[in-house]
Design an enzyme around this catalytic site. Structure first.
Site, PDB file in Angstrom:
ATOM      1  CD  GLN A 118     -27.471 -12.506   6.822  1.00  0.00           C
ATOM      2  OE1 GLN A 118     -28.175 -13.468   7.117  1.00  0.00           O
ATOM      3  NE2 GLN A 118     -26.170 -12.611   6.654  1.00  0.00           N
ATOM      4  CG  HIS A 182     -27.458 -17.513   9.265  1.00  0.00           C
ATOM      5  ND1 HIS A 182     -26.657 -18.574   9.622  1.00  0.00           N
ATOM      6  CD2 HIS A 182     -26.667 -16.654   8.580  1.00  0.00           C
ATOM      7  CE1 HIS A 182     -25.423 -18.363   9.169  1.00  0.00           C
ATOM      8  NE2 HIS A 182     -25.419 -17.203   8.534  1.00  0.00           N
ATOM      9  CD  GLU A 278     -24.481 -28.420   2.322  1.00  0.00           C
ATOM     10  OE1 GLU A 278     -23.641 -28.869   3.125  1.00  0.00           O
ATOM     11  OE2 GLU A 278     -25.721 -28.629   2.433  1.00  0.00           O
ATOM     12  CE1 TYR A 288     -30.901 -33.083   1.819  1.00  0.00           C
ATOM     13  CE2 TYR A 288     -32.634 -33.046   3.461  1.00  0.00           C
ATOM     14  CZ  TYR A 288     -32.190 -33.400   2.201  1.00  0.00           C
ATOM     15  OH  TYR A 288     -33.009 -34.089   1.328  1.00  0.00           O
ATOM     16  CE1 TYR A 299     -18.150 -16.783   6.185  1.00  0.00           C
ATOM     17  CE2 TYR A 299     -19.376 -17.356   8.174  1.00  0.00           C
ATOM     18  CZ  TYR A 299     -19.331 -17.161   6.807  1.00  0.00           C
ATOM     19  OH  TYR A 299     -20.461 -17.353   6.058  1.00  0.00           O
TER      20      TYR A 299
END
Length: 404
Positions: A118, A182, A278, A288, A299
């Site tokens: 990513q 991430h 979210e 949060y 997963y």
């Protein structure tokens, strides 16, 4: 290695690593409106309207055009003051295109990026004084020894020689970890000229645990100056063993940021686990919840932590999706061309392969619409310009959405 499956738990150097690859299995979606398919969990929302809100449908006729293709691996798209578009490409360069999609410039000269998984060249933002100083800011995955991290750099855009002059890294979300996942990594300036930066917790379990630690830069939203210093008024200034750049914490993989044009508040979308994506209204100093509270599961099925969704001192999402949407870039629509979209939040969605429209009133979601489902594309980012929406996809396409 190309990620082609759902995240897996692997053992690396004796440490369990949870990998999320932004490749959640697409769930069957309704043609328009909110999803009505089976959820991953039986978790109950904290309040009415927190998920699966009523469907709405755009009544103003609009046109969807594919105006460019073969963009490679685009990650971010933003408008330029002169009506052109700036698009980042994960391998490490920026392109400038006309409003009709025609390629005009390829900008190189940025620091090397670690573009596995990513990672790569990610978001880009214009200095509030860009028209005068031509300074741009960008986020990227930076290699540090044998690991990597989310970094932010700045430099002067020179279209004359298609490069960026004096590129300088101004901020790093430390510590560096060995992970391809991430990075989070959206950028948005506030009205005072300070920069919000999102950073993920890097997916692996040692990073996940640090989302709750104020001594770590993982799983955080930061607020920094143009020079990369803590912004004045930050909630954790002058506290021992706390990173003073932190604005909020307890995030998983925040991939979308924008400022609400009505309230001036910062809004965020966060890539959750299996279920639990979210939408958050970000307030300074707030927690949060990740990974203590979540509406998702691992997963491979187990509960995350104690399997709780609420805890005192931790913020609830304004909205969440289950089944998943895999939200990425976001933008509030401030144009006048399609009045019913005014101040709505538009979200580029990956696995659910659509652009999501959320109608927000008094900081609550009151309606949802799924757009461009027929394109069957993973939408990576969405921007607005002159009353039109522009969106890039993981398939290398550029779409324009405009009033007929």
């Amino acid at each position: 290695m190309q990620c082609t499956s759902l995240p897996k738990i692997l053992m690396i150097a004796g440490v369990a690593a949870v990998f999320s690859c932004n490749t959640k299995t697409p769930d069957k979606q309704a043609a328009t409106g909110a999803d009505n398919t089976k959820a991953n969990t039986d978790y109950k929302p904290a309040f009415a309207g927190q998920t699966r809100i009523k469907a709405v449908t755009t009544t103003t006729p609009y046109t969807v055009e594919k105006i460019a293709e073969n963009l490679g691996r685009p990650w971010a798209i933003i408008p330029l003051p002169d009506g052109r578009l700036m698009i980042t490409e994960k391998s490490g360069f920026i392109t400038i295109r006309s409003a009709d999609g025609a390629l005009q410039k390829k900008i190189t000269g940025l620091p090397p990026v670690d573009d596995g998984g990513q990672g790569g060249l990610l978001d880009v933002a214009l200095d509030p004084d860009f028209a005068k100083n031509k300074i741009i800011y960008w986020s990227f995955s930076e290699k540090v020894d044998t690991a990597n991290l989310t970094a932010v750099a700045k430099g002067e855009l020179s279209e004359a020689d298609s490069s960026v002059h004096n590129p300088t890294v101004i901020f790093q979300a430390t510590p560096a970890l060995k992970s391809e996942y991430h990075f989070g990594s959206r950028l948005v300036f506030d009205k005072d000229g300070n920069l919000f930066v999102s950073a993920g917790e890097r997916s692996i379990l040692p990073g996940r645990a640090q989302a709750q630690l104020l001594s770590s830069g993982l799983g955080k939203i930061f607020k920094i100056t143009k020079e990369g210093k803590p912004a004045p008024g930050n909630p954790f200034l002058n506290q021992p063993n706390v990173k003073p750049e932190i604005y909020s914490y307890g995030h998983r993989n925040p991939q979308g940021l924008d400022i609400n044009p009505v309230t001036g508040d910062l809004w965020e979308v966060e890539f959750g686990p299996r279920g639990g994506d979210e939408v958050n209204l970000i307030k300074p100093g707030k927690n949060y919840g990740w990974p203590v509270i979540t509406y998702g599961i691992e997963y491979d099925g187990p509960k995350i932590g104690d399997g709780i969704q609420q805890k005192e001192g931790m913020e609830q999402p304004v909205y969440y999706w289950d089944p998943v949407a895999s939200p990425s870039g976001i933008v509030f629509y401030t144009g006048d061309a399609i009045p019913e979209w005014k101040n709505n939040l538009f979200i580029a969605c990956l696995s659910s392969m659509h652009i999501d429209r959320l109608v927000i009133e008094n900081n609550k979601v009151v309606g949802e619409e799924m757009l461009l489902l027929d394109k069957k594309e993973r939408f990576r980012d969405v921007a607005q310009m002159d009353g039109k929406l522009y969106a890039v996809t993981d398939g290398g396409l550029l779409f324009r959405i405009s009033k007929k």
